[in-house]
Motif scaffolding. Structure first.
Motif, mmCIF file in Angstrom:
data_model
loop_
_atom_site.group_PDB
_atom_site.id
_atom_site.type_symbol
_atom_site.label_atom_id
_atom_site.label_comp_id
_atom_site.label_asym_id
_atom_site.label_seq_id
_atom_site.Cartn_x
_atom_site.Cartn_y
_atom_site.Cartn_z
ATOM 1 N N SER A 1 -10.342 5.027 3.069
ATOM 2 C CA SER A 1 -10.518 4.911 1.670
ATOM 3 C C SER A 1 -11.497 6.032 1.093
ATOM 4 O O SER A 1 -12.516 6.121 1.231
ATOM 5 C CB SER A 1 -11.203 3.357 1.157
ATOM 6 N N ASP B 1 -1.903 8.570 2.191
ATOM 7 C CA ASP B 1 -1.236 8.160 1.251
ATOM 8 C C ASP B 1 -1.652 9.145 0.047
ATOM 9 O O ASP B 1 -0.982 9.323 -0.841
ATOM 10 C CB ASP B 1 -1.488 6.633 1.033
ATOM 11 N N SER C 1 -7.000 8.604 1.720
ATOM 12 C CA SER C 1 -6.819 7.190 1.836
ATOM 13 C C SER C 1 -5.448 7.135 2.521
ATOM 14 O O SER C 1 -4.597 7.494 2.462
ATOM 15 C CB SER C 1 -6.437 6.474 0.319
ATOM 16 N N ALA D 1 -3.374 3.450 4.023
ATOM 17 C CA ALA D 1 -3.274 2.118 4.188
ATOM 18 C C ALA D 1 -2.076 1.744 5.362
ATOM 19 O O ALA D 1 -1.259 2.246 5.157
ATOM 20 C CB ALA D 1 -2.982 1.380 2.745
ATOM 21 N N GLY E 1 0.179 -1.106 5.957
ATOM 22 C CA GLY E 1 0.271 -2.467 5.112
ATOM 23 C C GLY E 1 -0.835 -2.742 4.172
ATOM 24 O O GLY E 1 -1.117 -1.976 3.239
ATOM 25 N N GLY E 2 -1.615 -3.894 4.366
ATOM 26 C CA GLY E 2 -2.597 -4.300 3.165
ATOM 27 C C GLY E 2 -4.017 -3.783 3.977
ATOM 28 O O GLY E 2 -4.979 -3.946 3.145
ATOM 29 N N VAL E 3 -3.863 -3.086 5.236
ATOM 30 C CA VAL E 3 -5.297 -2.733 5.504
ATOM 31 C C VAL E 3 -5.528 -1.206 5.141
ATOM 32 O O VAL E 3 -4.620 -0.378 5.309
ATOM 33 C CB VAL E 3 -5.302 -2.775 7.196
ATOM 34 N N HIS E 4 -6.760 -1.179 4.680
ATOM 35 C CA HIS E 4 -7.201 0.315 4.160
ATOM 36 C C HIS E 4 -7.891 0.693 5.447
ATOM 37 O O HIS E 4 -9.229 0.412 5.515
ATOM 38 C CB HIS E 4 -8.185 0.040 2.808
#
Lengths: 342, 261
Positions: free
Chosen positions: B20, B56, B10, B12, B14-17
């Motif tokens: 996943s 991550d 996974s 990301a 910032g908030g964008v994945h």
């Protein structure tokens, strides 16, 4: 041999003239010739770092100063002989220069320029204000090394030392850029990500470029007190940095021959303008600007386009088709390059 | 054991994945195509594999070695090659010098050897030159050895770049949109070249590509991504018929020959 004027022929002639200069020239011309060789070393070192490895560093004058003060202070403060102090000065500059590779791993372009500029100003501040060691703003005299055993005056003796050192460092730079190391430098400069993908380790080659450049500047610095018999901070200030930079931009970034040509031309201009002190900085500023705007690849690029047989490995291949020398390409393919560099 | 495995990765921003929980395994000697609409996470996936981006969560395994978090140059040393979306030829070098740089990891010359031009250094240079010319022969570009990379056409640059990566003898080659900007005949040539790389060189290829005709024609297996997830995997024929893929990627009409915008 096809080459009419190869870069090598030009360099051979130039250094032959420099070799006989002491025989025919007066003391002042000898001094200028010696200074010219110091600037060649400085330009070569800076070009390896900025022109080949692509690291926009502005600490060359500081490394020059560290080499000079290192060599001079070891003699004056600790009583070392020049022949021991000089290599120590050069190695000290190399060691400190290498450390600058660490910020260069995280910073690039203008940010690296600013960081190294800050370092250069810091060095200048230390030279000016750490009076108990550096003698402060006024500088200090340094004894010249003796050459009486060879029956030579100190000026002439150190001139020949500079000549030999310059030739050795020129040949060294030449060979380095024509090797696997030089290709790694240029790869890093041109496309950092692709260089990494091919296995070029950035830390290793950035450290190598900074070390080399520091060593060159430090060596020029170590010769400085022996040539001038005096060391003071203003010899290593921002104007010096602009001067070194102008040499490689005018001569040709990423070109060994260009470093030598640029240094020669600017030292000549420096002497011509010496009587009009105030105009020096204006002329150099204007020259730098003009080249950046109109001839960013320097005089060497111009030579490449107009002089048949002028080619230099690992220097920007010319953009225009017409200037492309098909014969050179054929020689490359068959693996036998012309007399130019063998 | 697969040559290359991505396990539960996974990423990301910032908030964008961007990715996943993506897993995939690539077997030796295959051509694997990765397709998906823009923003599906394909390039991020490539960057994670070759060490440019750090995941991550999850791991990347190359020939049984976990390489997560390694530097790109170190991963390259383990036999992973990569080409880029935009031309990454070194403009300051000739085509031949570009190719010789591709042999960087095969060489040993350092400053000392270069300074003294030792016999082993000279031998190494001559050998590199020879191999560079042979690699240019392989892709039919020998005549351009002395040219500047910037003087070549788009398609030629692409081919030289593939040769430059291939010359280092990677076991796995990652290609980021090799057909972008190529004309139809050039795409056909690329198709042939990719098969030859697999069959004659025994290199495993992982290719991100938008040109569906190329991917479906050349790939042994196709992986489909959408919004940072893997939504399908299989043989080209199966992918063509997979209703999820048709809906998510190829459009509702099911026109497999034309990707939806």
């Amino acid at each position: 041999m096809r080459a009419v004027v190869s870069h090598r022929a030009l360099l051979v002639v130039l250094f032959a003239v420099l070799a006989v200069l002491p025989v025919v020239a007066n003391q002042y011309t000898l001094f200028v010739g010696n200074l010219l060789m110091l600037y060649m070393i400085l330009a070569l070192g800076l070009n390896l770092l900025v022109g080949f490895a692509g690291q926009l560093a502005f600490a060359n004058a500081a490394m020059y100063g560290i080499g000079a003060y290192g060599a001079a202070l070891l003699q004056v403060r600790l009583g070392l002989s020049y022949w021991l102090a000089a290599p120590c000065g050069a190695v000290l500059a190399m060691a400190i220069g290498t450390l600058l590779a660490f910020p260069a791993l995280r910073l690039s372009g203008i940010y690296l320029a600013l960081a190294t500029l800050a370092f250069a100003q810091f060095t200048q501040w230390v030279l000016l204000h750490w009076n108990s060691v550096t003698f402060g703003a006024g500088g200090f005299p340094v004894p010249q090394p003796e050459f009486s055993a060879l029956g030579m005056s100190p000026d002439r003796g150190i001139y020949y030392v500079s000549w030999v050192v310059t030739v050795v460092l020129l040949a060294f730079a030449w060979r380095v850029v024509r090797s696997r190391v030089g290709r790694a430098f240029v790869a890093m400069r041109d496309r950092e990500m692709a260089a990494q993908a091919l296995g070029v380790g950035l830390l290793r080659y950035k450290a190598m470029a900074f070390a080399l450049s520091g060593f060159y500047a430090g060596t020029a610095g170590a010769l400085y007190p022996a040539v001038l018999a005096y060391v003071s901070p203003e010899g290593f200030d921002l104007f010096q940095m602009v001067l070194h930079k102008a040499m490689i931009v005018v001569g040709g970034m990423g070109s060994i021959a260009g470093s030598v040509i640029g240094a020669s031309l600017l030292v000549y201009l420096l002497e011509v303008l010496r009587q009009f002190k105030a105009t020096q900085e204006i002329v150099f500023g204007a020259l730098l600007l003009a080249f950046v705007l109109f001839q960013p690849r320097g005089l060497v690029d111009f030579l490449k386009r107009s002089v048949p047989g002028w080619s230099e490995p690992l220097h920007y291949a010319s953009d225009s088709e017409s200037a492309f020398d098909v014969a050179v390409a054929d020689e490359l393919v068959t693996g036998s390059r012309g007399g130019a560099d063998r | 054991m697969s040559s290359l495995a991505v396990t539960n990765v996974s990423v990301a921003f910032g908030g964008v994945h961007a990715l996943s929980d993506v897993s995939l395994a690539v077997d030796a000697g295959q051509i694997v195509g990765v397709i998906g609409p823009n923003g599906a996470g394909k390039t991020t996936l490539l960057n994670v594999i070759c060490g440019v981006s750090r995941p991550d969560r999850g791991d990347v395994t190359l020939h049984g070695t976990i390489i997560t978090g390694w530097k790109p140059s170190r991963i390259a040393g383990l036999g992973l090659g990569r080409t880029f979306q935009t031309s990454q030829l070194f403009p300051g070098m000739t085509v031949l010098e570009n190719l010789m740089t591709g042999l960087h990891l095969r060489g040993h010359t350092g400053l000392i050897a270069a300074a003294f031009r030792t016999p082993s250094m000279k031998r190494e240079e001559a050998e590199m030159r020879e191999r560079a010319l042979a690699a240019l022969d392989f892709v039919g570009m020998r005549a351009f050895a002395g040219r500047s990379g910037t003087a070549l056409s788009f398609g030629q640059q692409r081919v030289v770049e593939i040769a430059r990566t291939l010359i280092g003898e990677p076991k796995i080659l990652l290609l980021d949109e090799p057909a972008v900007g190529l004309s139809v005949p050039r795409v056909a040539e690329l198709d042939t070249l990719l098969r030859r790389i697999r069959d004659e060189r025994g290199v495993t290829l992982v290719m991100i590509e938008h040109v569906i005709r190329l991917v479906m024609g050349v790939s042994d297996r196709v992986i489909v991504m959408n919004s940072g997830r893997k939504i399908a995997e299989g043989r080209p024929d199966d992918i063509r018929r997979n209703p999820d893929v048709i809906e998510a990627y190829l459009g509702r009409q099911g026109d497999a020959r034309r990707p939806a915008p």
